[in-house]
Motif scaffolding. Structure first.
Motif, PDB file in Angstrom:
ATOM      1  N   ARG A 229     -14.078  23.414 -40.501  1.00 33.09           N
ATOM      2  CA  ARG A 229     -13.949  23.481 -39.044  1.00 33.09           C
ATOM      3  C   ARG A 229     -14.604  24.753 -38.502  1.00 33.09           C
ATOM      4  O   ARG A 229     -15.344  24.704 -37.510  1.00 33.09           O
ATOM      5  CB  ARG A 229     -12.457  23.439 -38.665  1.00 33.09           C
ATOM      6  CG  ARG A 229     -12.224  23.426 -37.159  1.00 33.09           C
ATOM      7  CD  ARG A 229     -10.750  23.410 -36.840  1.00 33.09           C
ATOM      8  NE  ARG A 229     -10.153  22.117 -37.101  1.00 33.09           N
ATOM      9  CZ  ARG A 229      -9.148  21.905 -37.941  1.00 33.09           C
ATOM     10  NH1 ARG A 229      -8.623  22.914 -38.616  1.00 33.09           N
ATOM     11  NH2 ARG A 229      -8.655  20.703 -38.103  1.00 33.09           N
ATOM     12  N   THR A 230     -14.361  25.883 -39.171  1.00 30.84           N
ATOM     13  CA  THR A 230     -14.934  27.151 -38.711  1.00 30.84           C
ATOM     14  C   THR A 230     -16.458  27.132 -38.813  1.00 30.84           C
ATOM     15  O   THR A 230     -17.161  27.593 -37.903  1.00 30.84           O
ATOM     16  CB  THR A 230     -14.382  28.319 -39.544  1.00 30.84           C
ATOM     17  OG1 THR A 230     -12.948  28.335 -39.451  1.00 30.84           O
ATOM     18  CG2 THR A 230     -14.923  29.652 -39.041  1.00 30.84           C
ATOM     19  N   SER A 231     -16.981  26.585 -39.901  1.00 32.22           N
ATOM     20  CA  SER A 231     -18.428  26.505 -40.085  1.00 32.22           C
ATOM     21  C   SER A 231     -19.077  25.659 -38.991  1.00 32.22           C
ATOM     22  O   SER A 231     -20.134  26.029 -38.437  1.00 32.22           O
ATOM     23  CB  SER A 231     -18.739  25.906 -41.456  1.00 32.22           C
ATOM     24  OG  SER A 231     -20.116  25.698 -41.624  1.00 32.22           O
ATOM     25  N   LYS A 266      -9.993  33.730 -38.167  1.00 28.57           N
ATOM     26  CA  LYS A 266     -10.887  33.381 -39.273  1.00 28.57           C
ATOM     27  C   LYS A 266     -12.055  34.357 -39.414  1.00 28.57           C
ATOM     28  O   LYS A 266     -12.499  34.657 -40.527  1.00 28.57           O
ATOM     29  CB  LYS A 266     -11.450  31.954 -39.073  1.00 28.57           C
ATOM     30  CG  LYS A 266     -10.391  30.889 -38.913  1.00 28.57           C
ATOM     31  CD  LYS A 266      -9.438  30.833 -40.091  1.00 28.57           C
ATOM     32  CE  LYS A 266      -8.323  29.847 -39.860  1.00 28.57           C
ATOM     33  NZ  LYS A 266      -7.287  29.901 -40.912  1.00 28.57           N
ATOM     34  N   LYS A 267     -12.566  34.885 -38.271  1.00 30.09           N
ATOM     35  CA  LYS A 267     -13.798  35.687 -38.304  1.00 30.09           C
ATOM     36  C   LYS A 267     -13.600  37.120 -37.799  1.00 30.09           C
ATOM     37  O   LYS A 267     -14.557  37.892 -37.738  1.00 30.09           O
ATOM     38  CB  LYS A 267     -14.883  35.010 -37.454  1.00 30.09           C
ATOM     39  CG  LYS A 267     -15.188  33.573 -37.844  1.00 30.09           C
ATOM     40  CD  LYS A 267     -15.765  33.449 -39.248  1.00 30.09           C
ATOM     41  CE  LYS A 267     -17.131  34.084 -39.369  1.00 30.09           C
ATOM     42  NZ  LYS A 267     -17.741  33.839 -40.699  1.00 30.09           N
ATOM     43  N   ASN A 268     -12.363  37.442 -37.416  1.00 29.16           N
ATOM     44  CA  ASN A 268     -12.061  38.788 -36.901  1.00 29.16           C
ATOM     45  C   ASN A 268     -12.852  39.138 -35.648  1.00 29.16           C
ATOM     46  O   ASN A 268     -13.136  40.311 -35.389  1.00 29.16           O
ATOM     47  CB  ASN A 268     -12.302  39.853 -37.979  1.00 29.16           C
ATOM     48  CG  ASN A 268     -11.308  39.747 -39.120  1.00 29.16           C
ATOM     49  OD1 ASN A 268     -10.119  39.519 -38.902  1.00 29.16           O
ATOM     50  ND2 ASN A 268     -11.799  39.882 -40.338  1.00 29.16           N
ATOM     51  N   MET A 269     -13.228  38.146 -34.922  1.00 29.79           N
ATOM     52  CA  MET A 269     -13.880  38.375 -33.624  1.00 29.79           C
ATOM     53  C   MET A 269     -13.732  37.132 -32.773  1.00 29.79           C
ATOM     54  O   MET A 269     -13.530  36.025 -33.290  1.00 29.79           O
ATOM     55  CB  MET A 269     -15.356  38.731 -33.797  1.00 29.79           C
ATOM     56  CG  MET A 269     -16.211  37.612 -34.385  1.00 29.79           C
ATOM     57  SD  MET A 269     -17.985  38.043 -34.441  1.00 29.79           S
ATOM     58  CE  MET A 269     -17.973  39.294 -35.718  1.00 29.79           C
ATOM     59  N   LYS A 270     -13.849  37.304 -31.470  1.00 26.71           N
ATOM     60  CA  LYS A 270     -13.751  36.171 -30.558  1.00 26.71           C
ATOM     61  C   LYS A 270     -15.053  35.377 -30.560  1.00 26.71           C
ATOM     62  O   LYS A 270     -16.116  35.928 -30.885  1.00 26.71           O
ATOM     63  CB  LYS A 270     -13.436  36.664 -29.130  1.00 26.71           C
ATOM     64  CG  LYS A 270     -12.074  37.311 -28.985  1.00 26.71           C
ATOM     65  CD  LYS A 270     -11.837  37.733 -27.552  1.00 26.71           C
ATOM     66  CE  LYS A 270     -10.454  38.348 -27.382  1.00 26.71           C
ATOM     67  NZ  LYS A 270     -10.207  38.780 -25.990  1.00 26.71           N
TER      68      LYS A 270
END
Length: 277
Positions: A229-231, A266-270
């Motif tokens: 999903r994140t990818s 998941k990515k430590n950023m918005k």
């Protein structure tokens, strides 16, 4: 057409009838029925199946049936609910964890003909039924591992008999490509990729699915779903064709804020900051 209910996880019952005491009916549970003596016709889903001593039938909740007794018949019933096998996953072999006895009992082939057990199997089945009947004096037979394994052995006899009759035993393997294909097609619908939903879709015991997935794909199911999903979200952001709000809607998030919080974990950023990078 009445529907019979059962609240205990396992019930062993034995009785004799000259005229069957129930009209055509369905259940909320499963039944293994062994004919100890007598003969007649089993009406099962509009199929007429002559029965005699030594015959075996399996009934699932969707089935409608009753017995037309010609000669006084003694029935031996093993009745169980969905919870019976689900509560004993630690005792069950992989084959029945992957394809549960409940799904096996729904095989239409088992409702269209009487199984022809050979002499060794007939003897084993008779002895197994007697073993279960003898142990039924225990206060709570539903928790007995001994009875559990005896019941499992009946399914083994059924499968062996079907092979001997050149009948296809359905659902003996899991297609891993179909599993991943299902995930990729439904990743945009969070409810459809829940473990309980995908496990039911592939007739895999829910309690076993996670362990099977991790052993097969070397990653936990939850990690696989989150990574995929994140990818895909990253690609949507990079393509710059959709707004964050549109991406949130596409992947089933409640709103833009929901997606932003998920992505930040998941990515430590918005997502907006990731877009700038």
């Amino acid at each position: 057409m009445p529907k019979l209910n059962q609240f205990k996880t396992l019930v062993i019952d034995e009785f004799e009838d000259e005229k069957f005491h129930l009209p055509p009916h369905t259940h909320t549970y499963y039944e293994i029925i062994y004919i100890k003596k007598g003969n007649g016709v089993h009406h099962l889903n509009k199929n007429l199946l002559p029965y005699k001593a030594g015959d075996l039938f399996v009934i699932s909740p969707e089935d409608e049936h009753y017995f037309d007794i010609k000669k006084s018949t003694r029935f031996f019933y093993i009745k169980f609910t969905d919870n019976y096998f689900n509560s004993k996953q630690n005792l069950t072999c992989d084959d029945f964890l992957i394809h549960t006895p409940e799904s096996f009992m729904r095989d239409k082939t088992l409702k269209e003909m009487v199984l022809k057990l050979d002499d060794p199997c007939k003897t084993i089945l008779k002895n197994t039924i007697e073993n279960i009947a003898a142990y039924n004096c225990k206060t709570d037979v539903s928790t007995s591992p001994i009875v559990f394994y005896q019941i499992l052995s009946i399914f083994g006899l059924i499968k062996e008999t079907m092979r001997g009759m050149n009948l296809v035993v359905k659902g003996n393997s899991i297609d891993n490509e179909q599993i991943t294909s299902y995930i990729h097609q439904n990743i945009y619908h969070p409810k459809l990729v829940q473990i309980k939903v995908i496990a039911a879709h592939f007739n895999i015991a829910q309690s076993y699915f996670s362990a099977y997935f991790k052993r097969t794909f070397s990653i936990s199911y939850r990690e696989y779903i989150n990574n995929l999903r994140t990818s895909l979200i990253e690609k949507r952001i990079h393509n710059d064709r959709l707004s964050i709000k549109q991406i949130a809607y596409e992947f089933g998030f409640t709103d833009e804020s929901h997606l932003s919080n998920y992505f930040k974990k998941k990515k430590n950023m918005k997502p907006t900051d990731f877009k700038k990078t």
